[in-house]
Design an enzyme around this catalytic site. Structure first.
Site: not given
Length: 517
Positions: A304, A183, A398
């Site tokens: 995600e 990320s 995610h």
């Protein structure tokens, strides 16, 4: 006991692995050092105990909605520029591969102390593992007229330099360093891969669910100015340094509440600065001027966007809003009407939230990562994580892959996102691929070429799919508006469709804030 350039440290053996926690790689970034580039730590006499994690960088807590899924321990103290080392052989001469991990958290949260990031499985399998704390939020990424930009990224560079100088004493090979991030950590990896000052400090890079980018300086400056208006102080580093630290964090959290990867909003980010980040990192990497010859492992999760929509209560609302939500997605992605129409055609059974989520994921993550792989065929490897969480609505969201990459699915914090019953065989397979990449630069499947091979880690045995996202990503290549911002006003000053769409986005953000409360 191991000697570093600043003094000796004493770690502990834990289940056959030597662990050193909380080693300072830079001085505490407070007092006269606040908002400044990192300075070397003061040397110490004697042996420093390295049994416990060091202080975490100042950060606001997650909202209750996100804290239900994500752990983020807070350890008080000013000496927050520290790192941790797990090694199977803490002795010079071992020359083992090294993996340096940069945590995610939107550059405002996260730390190396999150239990999912335990480095023992990597050390168990012959890799020296290093995890890093760095400055966050306004302390690390605020943009001020009287202070250098990107101090948090400069912290990461200082940690890499520490690894280059010190890791041999822990059994690592400074010439076999892999820099890994997830990320915001992956965005940082991309920036460092493109940074002239970081060249030669690592050999390979792993970018998980984050693409190289430079944030709009005006957007970051707007975040700082909004904080300054709330605090009733000038938007300068000097003025912010005089504000109570807890008040600064509360103000940052309040101003940033409307920020979301799906909806945008004010946020902190890495910016071009004419120094550490002289150019947009993605463009520098695509041009081949940066990190020449570096092996790359790139990838994303299948869903995600679900971590961005489910905790905030937006999933059902986006579905109900239908065309309005699609218009907001167009504004967020700067695209023409042909893009959402194309997604509807490719995925006719998808609801509005799925269409919007996949559009934003493709625009922000998959498209730039695939462009990067296209620019470096033969040395790039691409994956997709597709195993769905056992918790309702999260899918393959995610950050879900982290417990599998680290092979730490047994810790309770991993179950907060994965639920109970995560398959250990999948963790074994995925973890081994990361270990193999750190060792050899080859995770175990074919490198990127014109056939676009993507290794899929899902409920069944991992397999390679060729071009599974090509049809959707081609919609962006065909869209003439995708690369250009939508103008706010026409030449005669009248509001344009872009301004109207952004007004929709603002209304959605306000709705999200109300739902969180």
């Amino acid at each position: 006991m191991v000697r570093t350039p600043h003094g000796a440290v004493r770690g502990r053996y834990e289940r056959g692995v030597a662990v050193f926690r909380g080693i300072p790689y830079a001085a505490p970034p407070f007092g006269p050092r606040r908002f400044r580039p990192p300075a070397p730590p003061e040397p110490w006499d004697g042996v420093r105990d390295a049994a416990a994690f060091g202080p975490t960088a100042p950060k606001p807590p997650y909202s209750d909605a996100f804290a239900h899924y994500l752990s983020d321990p807070e350890i008080p103290g000013d000496d927050c520029l520290n790192l941790n080392v797990w090694t199977p052989e803490p002795a010079p001469g071992a020359r083992l591969p090294v993996l340096v991990f940069l945590h995610g958290g939107a550059l405002t949260r996260g730390s190396s102390a999150i239990p999912v990031y335990d480095g023992r499985p990597f050390a168990r399998d012959g890799v020296v593992f290093v995890s890093v704390n760095y400055r966050l939020g306004v302390e690390g990424y605020g943009l001020f007229p009287d202070a250098p930009a990107n101090p948090g990224l400069r912290d990461q560079l200082a940690a890499l330099r520490w690894v280059h100088e010190s890791i041999a004493a822990f059994g690592g090979d400074p010439g076999r360093v892999t820099l890994c991030g997830q990320s915001a950590g992956a965005i940082s990896v991309g920036a460092l891969a493109a940074a002239p000052q970081a060249q030669g400090l690592f050999r390979r890079a792993i970018l998980q669910s984050g693409a190289p980018e430079a944030s709009d300086r005006a957007k970051v400056r707007r975040m700082v100015r909004r904080m300054a208006a709330r605090l009733k102080v000038p938007a300068t580093a000097e003025a912010f340094a005089a504000v109570d630290r807890d008040l600064l964090l509360r103000t940052q959290a309040d101003v940033g509440r409307l920020s979301s990867p799906v909806l945008g909003g004010p946020a902190f980010g890495i910016v071009t600065d004419g120094d550490l980040v002289p150019y947009d990192p993605l463009e520098a990497l695509l041009a081949g001027d940066a990190a020449p010859g570096a092996d790359l492992l790139l990838g994303w999760t299948r869903d995600e966007y679900l971590l961005w929509l489910v905790p905030g209560g937006l999933l059902e609302r986006v579905d109900r809003l239908g065309p309005v939500a699609l218009a907001a997605a167009r504004a967020r992605c700067h695209c023409g009407i042909g893009v959402p129409r194309g997604y509807r055609g490719l995925y006719p059974q998808a609801g509005t939230a799925e269409t919007v989520g996949q559009m934003v994921t493709d625009r922000l993550l998959r498209l730039p990562l695939q462009r990067l792989a296209d620019a470096r065929p033969g040395s790039s490897y691409v994956y997709e994580f597709a195993w769905p969480s056992r918790l309702p609505d999260l899918g393959a969201c995610h950050a879900l892959e982290l417990g599998f990459v680290f092979d730490t699915g047994e810790v309770p914090e991993a179950a907060k996102l994965a639920g109970e019953g995560a398959p250990p065989d999948l963790a074994t397979t995925m973890h081994r691929a990361w270990v193999r990449f750190a060792e050899t630069g080859d995770p175990g499947w074919e490198p990127w070429d014109a056939s676009h091979p993507v290794r899929v880690f899902g409920e069944d045995e991992p397999y390679t799919a060729h071009g599974p996202r090509d049809a959707a990503l081609a919609l962006w290549t065909a869209d003439t508006q995708a690369a250009d911002p939508v103008p706010e006003a026409s030449a005669d000053g009248q509001p344009t469709r872009g301004a109207e769409l952004r007004a929709v986005v603002r209304r959605l953000r306000r709705t999200a804030m109300v739902r969180r409360h």
